[in-house]
Scaffold this active site. Structure first.
Site, PDB file in Angstrom:
ATOM      1  N   LYS A  39       8.891 -10.079  14.104  1.00  0.00           N
ATOM      2  CA  LYS A  39       7.654 -10.465  13.421  1.00  0.00           C
ATOM      3  C   LYS A  39       6.333 -10.814  14.637  1.00  0.00           C
ATOM      4  CE  LYS A  39       5.903 -13.982  10.273  1.00  0.00           C
ATOM      5  NZ  LYS A  39       5.604 -15.320  10.036  1.00  0.00           N
ATOM      6  N   LYS A  92      -2.214  23.796   0.828  1.00  0.00           N
ATOM      7  CA  LYS A  92      -0.810  23.372   0.802  1.00  0.00           C
ATOM      8  C   LYS A  92      -0.067  24.421  -0.374  1.00  0.00           C
ATOM      9  CE  LYS A  92      -2.476  18.640   1.499  1.00  0.00           C
ATOM     10  NZ  LYS A  92      -2.158  17.373   1.423  1.00  0.00           N
ATOM     11  N   ASP A 106      -0.675   8.361   4.149  1.00  0.00           N
ATOM     12  CA  ASP A 106      -0.923   9.348   5.320  1.00  0.00           C
ATOM     13  C   ASP A 106      -0.705   8.937   6.742  1.00  0.00           C
ATOM     14  OD1 ASP A 106      -2.017  11.353   3.165  1.00  0.00           O
ATOM     15  OD2 ASP A 106      -3.673   9.892   3.130  1.00  0.00           O
ATOM     16  N   LYS A 121      -7.218  21.884  -1.483  1.00  0.00           N
ATOM     17  CA  LYS A 121      -6.039  21.451  -1.206  1.00  0.00           C
ATOM     18  C   LYS A 121      -4.738  22.410  -1.823  1.00  0.00           C
ATOM     19  CE  LYS A 121      -6.056  16.364  -0.564  1.00  0.00           C
ATOM     20  NZ  LYS A 121      -6.087  15.214  -1.551  1.00  0.00           N
ATOM     21  N   ASN A 166      -0.470   1.294  -0.947  1.00  0.00           N
ATOM     22  CA  ASN A 166      -1.798   1.511  -1.568  1.00  0.00           C
ATOM     23  C   ASN A 166      -1.619   0.979  -3.157  1.00  0.00           C
ATOM     24  OD1 ASN A 166      -0.428   3.906  -3.376  1.00  0.00           O
ATOM     25  ND2 ASN A 166      -0.390   4.692  -1.254  1.00  0.00           N
TER      26      ASN A 166
END
Ligand SMILES: Cc1cc2nc3c(=O)[nH]c(=O)nc-3n(C[C@H](O)[C@H](O)[C@H](O)COP(=O)(O)O)c2cc1C
Length: 394
Positions: free
Chosen positions: A288, A340, A278, A336, A209
């Site tokens: 490969k 969490k 995630d 959250k 990311n």
């Protein structure tokens, strides 16, 4: 924010003088009272009017000008200053101060102040490397004057080398750190996670990311400067590991989980700013994957939610999560905090173009487990870190 402090900015006659305008403009936005003293030579480059407009105070230069009010200006500004910043600092002013010369308003004020003085030198490489200049800097450092080292690059004179004024952000951060220096994390252990993680697909490919690690590194540096014993666990990043911090490099979610759990128990504060994957490919190909004419689809499975795992196992640790959201920012972040078991969540809207990933700035909202929602102005990532620890320590 903290109460208004006074910064006296000394501007001297170097080619980088125009950059001081940017520094003053940025400092002014930090709610500081700015007073500018220009040397006579600085006024050959830029007129006082620009500095006056940006600082919103009269610029002082002439020691013998008739005072507007009955106060001896070099003494009054020297007393008023919480910090003096000399930007740009010429070889000349460094040499004068190092040798006790006080022959104009700026050098006299520097001599008369008890506030910390920080120089941001800028000059031609040969001038900067001149042994006399280096000896003067060494002497001043030994007397507790601070220096923001110049950067390397192409100088105004065309030479390439050291001598470029440090960038505005570095100068402003140094000033803010010196002004608001707190040692309220001494004897505390702080664990910070930063950067992205990668999820390998085959030996040459992976998904990741846009996280650069800048937010987490700023948090680690702030905690270090406040006296904490800091461990920084980071995914792949091009940033230089902060000095004085235990630095652990990881790549995958699994490695980050392992290292975080290894260190979790002994921590007082844990800030999870890493953008952990995630999902990961269901199947890792040990060879490969060959290019072919047909389309390729990859199945992904859920990876471990590290923050949730920490929330489930935490004892007395203060646990802070980050939520990068593109919609329903507050609603998602509040959820959250509960699911969490967090103490704080720092929520940022990643759709904003000039904040968030890769930027030096962030615009966040901090939500506490008690449900308090604290929206913040746009500020540097270092300032976000400062505000976060201020909140944790209230
Ligand atoms: C065009 C020009 C650019 C200059 N740039 C620099 C510079 O970047 N750094 C520096 O130390 N001196 C520079 N100087 C030399 C200083 O202006 C000179 O040393 C002066 O005495 C500095 O005075 P002050 O420190 O009282 O402002 C420059 C001079 C000129 C004419």
């Amino acid at each position: 924010m903290c109460s208004k402090k006074t910064v006296v900015v000394g501007v001297t006659g170097g080619i980088a003088v125009y950059k001081a305008l940017d520094v003053i403009s940025s400092l002014k936005k930090k709610d500081l009272d700015i007073h500018v003293i220009m040397t006579k030579n600085a006024m050959e480059f830029v007129t006082p009017l620009s500095f006056q407009s940006l600082s919103q105070n009269m610029v002082i230069s002439d020691m013998f000008a008739e005072p507007k009010a009955f106060e001896i200006q070099h003494i009054s500004l020297a007393k008023k200053a919480d910090l003096m910043l000399i930007v740009p600092a010429t070889a000349n002013v460094i040499g004068k101060v190092a040798n006790g010369i006080a022959d104009d308003m700026l050098t006299t004020t520097i001599m008369a102040t008890k506030a910390p003085v920080v120089f941001a030198p800028a000059m031609n490489t040969n001038m900067y490397n001149n042994v006399i200049v280096q000896e003067n800097i060494k002497k001043l450092k030994s007397l507790d004057y601070k220096f923001i080292p110049p950067a390397s690059g192409r100088l105004a004179c065309g030479d390439i080398g050291t001598g470029k004024l440090a960038d505005t952000n570095t100068i402003v951060e140094t000033v803010l750190t010196m002004l608001y220096d707190k040692k309220d994390l001494v004897n505390k252990k702080v664990l910070v996670t930063a950067g992205p993680t990668i999820s390998p697909i085959d030996p040459v490919r992976f998904i990741t990311n846009r996280s650069t690690g800048k937010m987490g590194f700023a948090i680690a540096e702030e905690a270090r400067d406040r006296g904490a014993d800091v461990t920084l666990i980071s995914g792949p990043t091009s940033l230089v590991p902060p000095v004085g911090v235990k630095y652990i490099k990881v790549e995958t979610n699994e490695e980050m989980l392992r290292e975080t759990l290894n260190h979790f128990e002994q921590q007082d504060i844990v800030v999870k700013s890493a953008a952990v994957a995630d999902y990961k490919p269901k199947q890792y190909s040990t060879t490969k994957i060959k290019k072919s004419e047909s389309e390729l689809s990859i199945d992904f499975i859920k990876d471990t939610d590290i923050l949730k795992t920490l929330g489930e196992t935490k004892k007395n640790q203060i646990l802070v999560g980050f939520a990068a959201e593109s919609n329903d920012l507050i609603k998602n972040a509040e959820a959250k905090v509960r699911t969490k078991n967090l103490d704080y969540i720092v929520a940022n809207d990643i759709t904003s173009r000039d904040t968030g990933f890769a930027s030096n700035d962030n615009k966040v909202t901090i939500i506490t487990k008690e449900g308090k929602i604290i929206p913040m102005e746009k500020m540097t990532k270092r300032e976000v870190a400062r505000e976060l620890f201020n909140l944790i320590n209230t």
